[in-house]
Design a protein around this motif. Structure first.
Motif, PDB file in Angstrom:
ATOM      1  N   LEU A 119       0.836  -1.205   0.000  1.00 47.01           N
ATOM      2  CA  LEU A 119       0.000   0.000   0.000  1.00 47.01           C
ATOM      3  C   LEU A 119       0.867   1.249   0.000  1.00 47.01           C
ATOM      4  O   LEU A 119       0.568   2.222  -0.702  1.00 47.01           O
ATOM      5  N   TYR A 120       1.936   1.203   0.768  1.00 46.69           N
ATOM      6  CA  TYR A 120       2.892   2.317   0.814  1.00 46.69           C
ATOM      7  C   TYR A 120       3.458   2.580  -0.585  1.00 46.69           C
ATOM      8  O   TYR A 120       3.585   3.737  -1.023  1.00 46.69           O
ATOM      9  N   THR A 121       3.810   1.516  -1.285  1.00 49.62           N
ATOM     10  CA  THR A 121       4.359   1.648  -2.645  1.00 49.62           C
ATOM     11  C   THR A 121       3.342   2.261  -3.595  1.00 49.62           C
ATOM     12  O   THR A 121       3.663   3.140  -4.403  1.00 49.62           O
ATOM     13  N   LEU A 122       2.082   1.790  -3.513  1.00 51.43           N
ATOM     14  CA  LEU A 122       1.040   2.296  -4.403  1.00 51.43           C
ATOM     15  C   LEU A 122       0.762   3.780  -4.180  1.00 51.43           C
ATOM     16  O   LEU A 122       0.367   4.492  -5.112  1.00 51.43           O
ATOM     17  N   ILE A 123       0.976   4.266  -2.964  1.00 49.02           N
ATOM     18  CA  ILE A 123       0.721   5.677  -2.664  1.00 49.02           C
ATOM     19  C   ILE A 123       1.951   6.528  -2.917  1.00 49.02           C
ATOM     20  O   ILE A 123       1.890   7.575  -3.580  1.00 49.02           O
ATOM     21  N   GLN A 124       3.095   6.082  -2.413  1.00 52.01           N
ATOM     22  CA  GLN A 124       4.297   6.931  -2.413  1.00 52.01           C
ATOM     23  C   GLN A 124       5.022   6.974  -3.756  1.00 52.01           C
ATOM     24  O   GLN A 124       5.448   8.041  -4.200  1.00 52.01           O
TER      25      GLN A 124
ATOM     26  N   MET B 176       5.486   8.944   6.849  1.00 46.22           N
ATOM     27  CA  MET B 176       6.609   8.153   6.350  1.00 46.22           C
ATOM     28  C   MET B 176       6.758   8.306   4.844  1.00 46.22           C
ATOM     29  O   MET B 176       7.876   8.406   4.325  1.00 46.22           O
ATOM     30  N   ALA B 177       5.626   8.330   4.121  1.00 47.61           N
ATOM     31  CA  ALA B 177       5.682   8.506   2.671  1.00 47.61           C
ATOM     32  C   ALA B 177       6.317   9.844   2.320  1.00 47.61           C
ATOM     33  O   ALA B 177       7.085   9.954   1.357  1.00 47.61           O
ATOM     34  N   ASN B 178       6.020  10.878   3.100  1.00 48.24           N
ATOM     35  CA  ASN B 178       6.627  12.183   2.867  1.00 48.24           C
ATOM     36  C   ASN B 178       8.135  12.125   3.071  1.00 48.24           C
ATOM     37  O   ASN B 178       8.903  12.734   2.308  1.00 48.24           O
TER      38      ASN B 178
END
Length: 316
Positions: free
Chosen positions: A97-102, A181-183
């Motif tokens: 999910l992190y990859t799909l967003i970030q 974290m994504a930021n």
């Protein structure tokens, strides 16, 4: 006739000697790379695979204790424990999910910055290029500690400013820490990807842009119809590297978890592998940690290959 045959045979022998000499020369030049590649890549992978089949167990000891830890061959038991662990798959889902967003945000911003620097709108391109790249030069742990300071409500100047504006925001709450974290990751790696895109843009022949403008194309059309399609290979490379890198997410959650204990020791698979190795997760030791790392590597490689195949099929 005999002389002709002898001359041809001599030429063939000479050609074969030259080919062997060139091949030997090539291997001699490659030898430092082969040695380095073997020492820093192949041997560690082989050691990890070997270690993943063992577990550290107590040898029993006597009446008054004194038992020691010994390595015992357990076959695929470490792998079974990993794939049967619900917390491991929750961590995998988090990083996917992190990859799909970030990753899309980072790629879009990096490409936009590269297009701006490649245009005639910006002077002193070297200064901007260095400024965008500097975050990548900061060690990952150091960058995560900097952002921890910025996110901590009690000492953060950013939180103080938001509170002064009447906004009550906690960037380390359970609802926002994922985006925090994504930021952090986007801030670190956008400049790196921007350099990849900028190099690809500057490799585009100027004749293509000039021809498009002569045909009446606007600046926006030149960007969307000429430049962006020409850097598709660079974008694919960046996305593949980002997928592999994001699956290994560690610095950001590891640092943030020091003040957010609710994240646990297995918030991401990489944290799970590390904390298993240092004994914070049972069964502990380098064997279970190696098995977790290898399963992660297989998943990351599978996702990268799947993306490459899908991207190629869509664009063919």
């Amino acid at each position: 006739m005999t002389n002709t045959v002898e001359i041809d045979s001599s030429r063939k022998r000479g050609r074969r000697r030259r080919e062997r000499h060139e091949a030997l020369t090539g291997w001699i030049f490659m030898l430092p790379f082969v040695i380095g590649f073997t020492l820093v890549f192949l041997l560690p992978i082989g050691a990890s695979i070997y270690s993943s089949f063992f577990q550290e167990v107590s040898d029993g000891g006597g009446l008054y204790g004194g038992s020691e830890l010994v390595k015992e061959f357990v076959g695929l038991d470490n792998y079974y424990r990993t794939v049967a662990n619900e917390r491991f798959w929750m961590g995998i889902m988090r990083v996917i999910l992190y990859t799909l967003i970030q990753v899309p945000v980072m790629i879009f911003v990096g490409l936009a910055l590269a297009l701006v620097l490649d245009s005639l709108l910006v002077r002193h391109v070297a200064v901007y290029r260095l400024g965008y790249f500097l975050p990548f030069a900061i060690p990952g742990i150091v960058a995560a500690i900097i952002w921890l300071y910025i996110y901590t409500p009690e000492i953060s100047p950013l939180i103080s400013l938001l509170n002064w504006l009447g906004l009550d925001v906690n960037l380390m709450s359970k609802n926002l820490i994922f985006f925090s974290m994504a930021n952090m990751t986007t801030w670190t790696y956008t400049g790196y990807n921007m350099l990849i895109f900028l190099a690809a843009l500057q490799a585009i022949p100027t004749e293509l842009e000039e021809a498009a403008r002569l045909d009446g194309a606007t600046g926006f059309q030149v960007v969307t119809k000429v430049k962006v399609p020409m850097v598709r290979g660079a974008v694919l490379l960046s996305v593949l590297l980002s997928i592999v890198g994001t699956i290994q997410l560690f610095n950001e959650p590891a640092v943030l978890s020091t003040v957010n204990r609710w994240m646990g020791a297995d918030y991401t698979p990489m944290m799970m592998a590390y904390n298993t190795m240092v004994g914070q997760i049972t069964p502990s030791g380098d064997g279970p940690a190696a098995a977790t790392s290898i399963v992660m590597a297989v998943i990351a490689g599978s996702l990268a290959v799947a993306y490459a195949l899908i991207e190629r099929k869509v664009n063919d």
